[in-house]
Design an enzyme around this catalytic site. Structure first.
Site, PDB file in Angstrom:
ATOM      1  N   ASP A   1       0.850  -1.074   0.035  1.00 55.25           N
ATOM      2  CA  ASP A   1       0.014   0.150  -0.035  1.00 55.25           C
ATOM      3  C   ASP A   1       1.062   1.203  -0.043  1.00 55.25           C
ATOM      4  O   ASP A   1       1.545   1.374   0.878  1.00 55.25           O
ATOM      5  CB  ASP A   1      -0.736  -0.285   1.244  1.00 55.25           C
ATOM      6  CG  ASP A   1      -1.674   1.283   1.572  1.00 55.25           C
ATOM      7  OD1 ASP A   1      -1.741   1.968   0.506  1.00 55.25           O
ATOM      8  OD2 ASP A   1      -2.110   1.520   2.639  1.00 55.25           O
TER       9      ASP A   1
ATOM     10  N   ASP B   1      -3.898   4.106   2.684  1.00 56.41           N
ATOM     11  CA  ASP B   1      -5.425   3.586   3.083  1.00 56.41           C
ATOM     12  C   ASP B   1      -5.763   2.235   3.331  1.00 56.41           C
ATOM     13  O   ASP B   1      -6.949   1.897   3.610  1.00 56.41           O
ATOM     14  CB  ASP B   1      -6.359   4.061   1.981  1.00 56.41           C
ATOM     15  CG  ASP B   1      -5.796   3.259   0.576  1.00 56.41           C
ATOM     16  OD1 ASP B   1      -5.176   2.260   0.657  1.00 56.41           O
ATOM     17  OD2 ASP B   1      -6.659   3.545  -0.426  1.00 56.41           O
TER      18      ASP B   1
ATOM     19  N   ASP C   1      -2.021  -1.094  -3.803  1.00 50.88           N
ATOM     20  CA  ASP C   1      -2.046  -0.202  -5.133  1.00 50.88           C
ATOM     21  C   ASP C   1      -0.889  -0.502  -6.081  1.00 50.88           C
ATOM     22  O   ASP C   1       0.032  -1.056  -5.716  1.00 50.88           O
ATOM     23  CB  ASP C   1      -2.421   1.183  -4.719  1.00 50.88           C
ATOM     24  CG  ASP C   1      -1.253   1.617  -3.388  1.00 50.88           C
ATOM     25  OD1 ASP C   1      -0.058   1.417  -3.568  1.00 50.88           O
ATOM     26  OD2 ASP C   1      -1.839   2.453  -2.727  1.00 50.88           O
TER      27      ASP C   1
ATOM     28  N   ASP D   1      -8.631 -14.851 -17.851  1.00 51.98           N
ATOM     29  CA  ASP D   1      -9.577 -15.332 -16.817  1.00 51.98           C
ATOM     30  C   ASP D   1     -10.644 -16.169 -17.551  1.00 51.98           C
ATOM     31  O   ASP D   1     -11.233 -15.927 -18.389  1.00 51.98           O
ATOM     32  CB  ASP D   1     -10.263 -14.155 -16.198  1.00 51.98           C
ATOM     33  CG  ASP D   1     -11.003 -14.577 -14.818  1.00 51.98           C
ATOM     34  OD1 ASP D   1     -10.594 -15.137 -13.959  1.00 51.98           O
ATOM     35  OD2 ASP D   1     -12.285 -14.352 -14.806  1.00 51.98           O
TER      36      ASP D   1
ATOM     37  N   GLU E   1      -6.254 -19.423 -18.008  1.00 52.17           N
ATOM     38  CA  GLU E   1      -6.866 -20.043 -16.659  1.00 52.17           C
ATOM     39  C   GLU E   1      -7.902 -20.909 -17.240  1.00 52.17           C
ATOM     40  O   GLU E   1      -8.948 -20.340 -17.534  1.00 52.17           O
ATOM     41  CB  GLU E   1      -7.234 -19.119 -15.700  1.00 52.17           C
ATOM     42  CG  GLU E   1      -7.588 -19.679 -14.574  1.00 52.17           C
ATOM     43  CD  GLU E   1      -9.243 -19.306 -14.010  1.00 52.17           C
ATOM     44  OE1 GLU E   1      -9.183 -19.620 -12.768  1.00 52.17           O
ATOM     45  OE2 GLU E   1      -9.734 -18.601 -14.861  1.00 52.17           O
TER      46      GLU E   1
HETATM   47  C1  NOJ Z   1     -10.883 -16.863 -11.894  1.00 51.33           C
HETATM   48  C2  NOJ Z   1     -10.393 -15.983 -10.987  1.00 51.33           C
HETATM   49  O1  NOJ Z   1      -8.953 -16.616 -10.591  1.00 51.33           O
HETATM   50  C3  NOJ Z   1     -11.109 -15.839  -9.619  1.00 51.33           C
HETATM   51  O2  NOJ Z   1     -10.509 -15.271  -8.603  1.00 51.33           O
HETATM   52  C4  NOJ Z   1     -12.478 -15.343  -9.981  1.00 51.33           C
HETATM   53  O3  NOJ Z   1     -13.389 -15.244  -8.840  1.00 51.33           O
HETATM   54  C5  NOJ Z   1     -13.065 -16.087 -11.274  1.00 51.33           C
HETATM   55  N1  NOJ Z   1     -12.082 -16.523 -12.280  1.00 51.33           N
HETATM   56  C6  NOJ Z   1     -14.207 -15.189 -11.811  1.00 51.33           C
HETATM   57  O4  NOJ Z   1     -13.677 -14.078 -12.538  1.00 51.33           O
END
Ligand code: NOJ
Length: 510
Positions: free
Chosen positions: A23, A27, A31, A192, A253
């Site tokens: 941080d 706060d 960041d 993601d 992912e």
């Molecule tokens: C995978 C991400 O790593 C996770 O943190 C997130 O909750 C889900 N995808 C949804 O975006």
């Protein structure tokens, strides 16, 4: 000489969860300025790249994986100028920067969804008059009723409506978002829910199942994940990445049912890599490790791309806790860092942090918690840098607000400052391991050779001159009993002479 554009093939990538890393403005929330301040620490650690979890404008209904503006920084995390300073500072130190891209869903605060709620552009999302039987990964139905009576799909929280990837505007928007960050100098993207954007035509029911649908993922095909259509999207993205100089990459992912399905995301016309979560899910025993390693390498070879290794991230309990001890975690890390492919580290694992299990329920923020009782907050506790618990372990400058989640008193001995210069510390172990990995560049590439060993012991021969021993059993083994000799380069725990104790990995020059 390997092509520098192929840097990702054997890279060690450090995941920063910006909210909990450091941080800079006091706060209590981490960041981008905090990351900039700690760049020297990351360079000294010896990683090759940073992956930043989302820092975009977001109501933080899911820690930032609910993006309201894909082209800006949330004011809590800083500004685009901070981001530019971060990229410049990282590049100056030879560190690459990967950002998170969240294409499966937006935030419900995203202007497109707000418009949809007003009846405009609803087809950018997935609205239906009646829900089907799909469940949210976070528990409960995957459909929520909008004020006009229709239902919208959200595979995650209701604040994360799924986009409709059949809509050309959605596709065009993400191509443009890719370019926006590539133009700002990012070296890659972590995609993601890369297996989620395309749903089976007609949105068919899953059908009756015992238990939650989320629990069967990984074993069975469901109509909302791993559909063939997602691969078209990556074939659209790859030429964009390839059109930028310097080796821009993307890592998926993707939670799919087998390494063979995972390998389909990777290749010269799709993504560069995919996270190999099987290694993270393996138990601490030689047989499981060996099976997963063999399977992962075999699949990777078929597609001609390197595999990846992960032990911890922001979604799973930290590996110290999962494997049951710091000794085991250190042993697993040294195993991982001697394997060919790239390795992803999660912030704080280099300090040997454990999962924080006793957070008060009212402070937990994970949207899954209220619905399933399971929470990922325990691996997202702000990092301990220095000093005392009362000072937030130096998470922010002196006099800062308390960190957004409380840190346990036991971390006093685990701050980066407390571990600095201690030859037995986990921080020193990671630094040494990464230094040696750089000194033996062949470690991250090439193939492996198993050497015959007792059931609970792994003996792995790598490049000429490097051997690894991992003892996952309950009894010590001696190097000579394994037919090995040679100089110990690094050991994850104290060795007595040439004896490798239980829960220990040793790297040998030989
Ligand atoms: C995978 C991400 O790593 C996770 O943190 C997130 O909750 C889900 N995808 C949804 O975006």
């Amino acid at each position: 000489m390997p092509d520098p554009a192929d840097w990702w093939r054997d890279a060690v990538v450090y995941q920063v969860y910006p909210r909990s890393f450091a941080d800079s403005d006091g706060d209590g929330t981490g960041d981008l300025g905090g990351v900039v301040r700690r760049l020297p620490y990351l360079a000294e650690l010896g990683v090759d790249a940073l992956w930043l979890s989302p820092f975009y404008t977001s109501p933080l209904a899911d820690g930032g994986y609910d993006v309201a503006d894909y082209r800006d920084v949330d004011p809590r995390f800083g500004s685009l100028a901070d981001f530019d300073a971060l990229v410049a500072g990282a590049h100056e130190r030879g560190l690459r920067v990967i950002v998170d891209l969240v294409p499966n869903h937006t935030s419900s605060e995203h202007p497109w969804f707000q418009e949809a709620l007003q009846g405009r552009g609803k087809d950018r999302y997935i609205f239906r008059d009646e829900p089907n039987d799909w469940e949210s990964i976070f528990g409960g139905p995957a459909w929520t009723q909008a004020p006009d009576g229709s239902y919208y799909l959200h595979l995650f929280a209701p604040e994360q409506p799924d986009l409709n990837w059949d809509h050309p505007e959605v596709r065009a928007e993400f191509r443009s978002i890719l370019r926006f960050w590539l133009d700002r100098g990012v070296d890659g993207f972590r995609v993601d829910v890369a297996h989620g954007m395309v749903k089976a035509a007609g949105l068919p029911d899953v059908g009756p199942k015992e238990g939650r649908q989320a629990e069967m993922l990984g074993d069975e095909q469901v109509p909302y994940f791993d559909q063939d259509g997602v691969h078209e999207i990556y074939r659209e993205w790859r030429p964009i990445l390839d059109s930028y100089p310097g080796g821009r990459m993307a890592v998926a992912e993707a939670w799919v049912s087998s390494p063979a399905r995972l390998a389909r995301y990777v290749g010269p016309d799709e993504l560069h890599q995919a996270f190999n979560f099987e290694f993270m899910m393996a138990g601490f025993d030689a047989k499981s490790f060996r099976e997963v390693i063999d399977r992962s390498l075999a699949e990777a070879e078929i597609v001609g791309a390197p595999t990846t290794w992960v032990l911890s991230n922001h979604d799973k309990p930290r590996h110290v806790t999962r494997h049951g001890s710091l000794a085991r975690a250190r042993a697993a890390t040294l195993l991982m860092l001697a394997l060919p492919g790239s390795a992803y580290l999660y912030q704080g694992e280099e300090l040997g942090l454990d999962e924080v299990l006793d957070l008060p329920d009212e402070l937990r923020e994970d949207p899954a918690f209220l619905r399933t009782g399971e929470s990922r907050d325990g691996c997202r506790v702000p990092l301990p840098w220095s000093g005392t618990q009362a000072e937030g372990f130096g998470f922010g400058p002196a006099g800062s607000a308390a960190p957004w989640l409380p840190q346990p008193a036991s971390w006093a001995a685990l701050t980066a400052a407390a571990q600095e210069g201690d030859p037995g510390s986990t921080l020193t172990l990671y630094r040494e391991a990464l230094r040696l990995r750089k000194a033996h560049p062949a470690l991250g590439l090439g193939s492996i050779e198993w050497v015959q060993a007792p059931e609970e012991v792994l003996v792995l021969r790598r490049e000429p001159g490097f051997t690894l021993v991992t003892n996952t059993g309950e009894t010590p083994v001696t190097l000579s009993a394994l037919g090995l000799a040679g100089e110990v380069l690094l050991a994850s725990g104290p060795m007595a002479g040439e004896t490798v104790p239980p829960d220990t990995t040793v790297w040998l020059a030989r």
